[in-house]
Design an enzyme around this catalytic site. Sequence first.
Site, PDB file in Angstrom:
ATOM      1  N   CYS A  87       2.219  -6.697  -7.934  1.00 32.59           N
ATOM      2  CA  CYS A  87       1.638  -7.834  -7.202  1.00 32.59           C
ATOM      3  C   CYS A  87       0.344  -8.328  -7.845  1.00 32.59           C
ATOM      4  CB  CYS A  87       1.369  -7.470  -5.748  1.00 32.59           C
ATOM      5  SG  CYS A  87       0.214  -6.117  -5.545  1.00 32.59           S
ATOM      6  N   HIS A 147      -2.855  -4.765  -1.401  1.00 33.58           N
ATOM      7  CA  HIS A 147      -1.908  -5.772  -1.862  1.00 33.58           C
ATOM      8  C   HIS A 147      -2.685  -6.944  -2.457  1.00 33.58           C
ATOM      9  CE1 HIS A 147       1.962  -7.508  -2.224  1.00 33.58           C
ATOM     10  NE2 HIS A 147       1.974  -8.249  -1.147  1.00 33.58           N
ATOM     11  N   ASN A 185       3.163 -14.880  -0.822  1.00 30.81           N
ATOM     12  CA  ASN A 185       3.413 -13.474  -1.114  1.00 30.81           C
ATOM     13  C   ASN A 185       4.371 -13.392  -2.312  1.00 30.81           C
ATOM     14  OD1 ASN A 185       3.360 -10.707  -0.871  1.00 30.81           O
ATOM     15  ND2 ASN A 185       4.280 -10.625   1.167  1.00 30.81           N
TER      16      ASN A 185
END
Length: 332
Positions: A108, A278, A298
């Site tokens: 990520c 994240h 996302n």
Amino acid sequence: MKQFLPLCLLLATAYAARIESVNFEDIAERVNSLNTTWKADPNFPSNLPVSSIQWLFGAKESDATLPELDESEFDTNDVIPEEFDARKKWPECPTISDIPNQSKCGSCWAVAAASAFSDRLCIASKGKFKSALSANELLSCCTDCGYGCDGGFPVEAWEYFKEVGIVTGGGYNSSIGCQPYPFPRCGSSSDPLPPCSTLPDYKTPECQEKCTNPEYSAEYKQDHHKIKKTYSLRNIELIQRDIMKNGPVEASFTAYQDFMTYKSGVYHHTVTKVAAGHAVRIIGWGTDNGTPYWLVANSWDKYWGEEGLFRILRGSNESGIEGSIVAGIPDV
Ligand SMILES: *[C@@H]1O[C@H](CO)[C@@H](O)[C@H](O)[C@H]1NC(C)=O
Ligand SMILES: *[C@@H]1O[C@H](CO)[C@@H](O)[C@H](O)[C@H]1NC(C)=O
Ligand SMILES: *[C@@H]1O[C@H](CO)[C@@H](O)[C@H](O)[C@H]1NC(C)=O
Ligand SMILES: CC(=O)N[C@H]1CO[C@H](CO)[C@@H](O)[C@@H]1O
């Protein structure tokens, strides 16, 4: 100043050493009974071992930070609108609407960085550059960035953009750009995608100093795009001014376990157990029935949340989202 190391959430890694399990159905039911600003959906099978969504290394801190931008960089007479969506402001830049899939790799930090850089390069070039830049080079070649598929540092990703730059690359098997993303899309069992649980745990790819897409004609060295200035932003108004002027930014936050069950609305955490750090891309903001939010992309494909996006409470450092925002100015 200390900076939190965001490790990525893996969608479904088997990590046998741990035994605690999370019942996402229970979490989702509890969230929905709160009648709060957001709605939940289990998204993941119940009684999933907590390990399957855990960060792999636990919390780590790094001392690296980027210089903070101050308001002298902006025209503070410009009014900050109630609502802003980078997709609408720059329709000539298609990557802003892209929802990546990190696949079964804790990338990520790299995916969010490469996406924000692609958007910013398009915006800075007034729509001339429209391609996607590849997270693959960051994942595989940036030795200061951390641990590749096991998580990494956004700050170092932006420093790599400044020192080395990155090549172009679209999604897996897309034949777009020099180094397309190396791992296939996957999702949860309810998505029309192969479930991540059926894929192997991907290892960090090896650094390859060449274009891996045989159909791409540019030279690897010449295909590099760079950032000329990197910075961090902590003031809410300046985060907004920067997005309005230069485009999406990369943000890191603490994902609590209920974040996994997000379906729609304005998220704020309702449990205290942390799933992982994240990293994501903020593309705008707005207000929903009086609740201010950030609009965020996302990297769990378009079937998660609000077509791949989520909204999170703005203005009170929810889950630390306003604490470590980084970005940069492309060299065009
Ligand atoms: C849920 O919240 C809304 C808005 O605050 C309110 O109108 C509604 O009556 C609430 N419903 C329940 C079941 O509490
Ligand atoms: C990706 O491309 C490779 C090589 O052409 C092919 O073998 C594979 O089946 C493709 N995978 C997917 C998911 O399309
Ligand atoms: C936001 O929260 C994070 C994580 O707790 C913290 O490191 C940061 O200093 C906070 N930022 C602001 C602007 O309060
Ligand atoms: C990396 C990757 O495979 N990205 C794909 C994820 O899914 C979207 C659509 O939801 C594609 O456009 C991306 O190419």
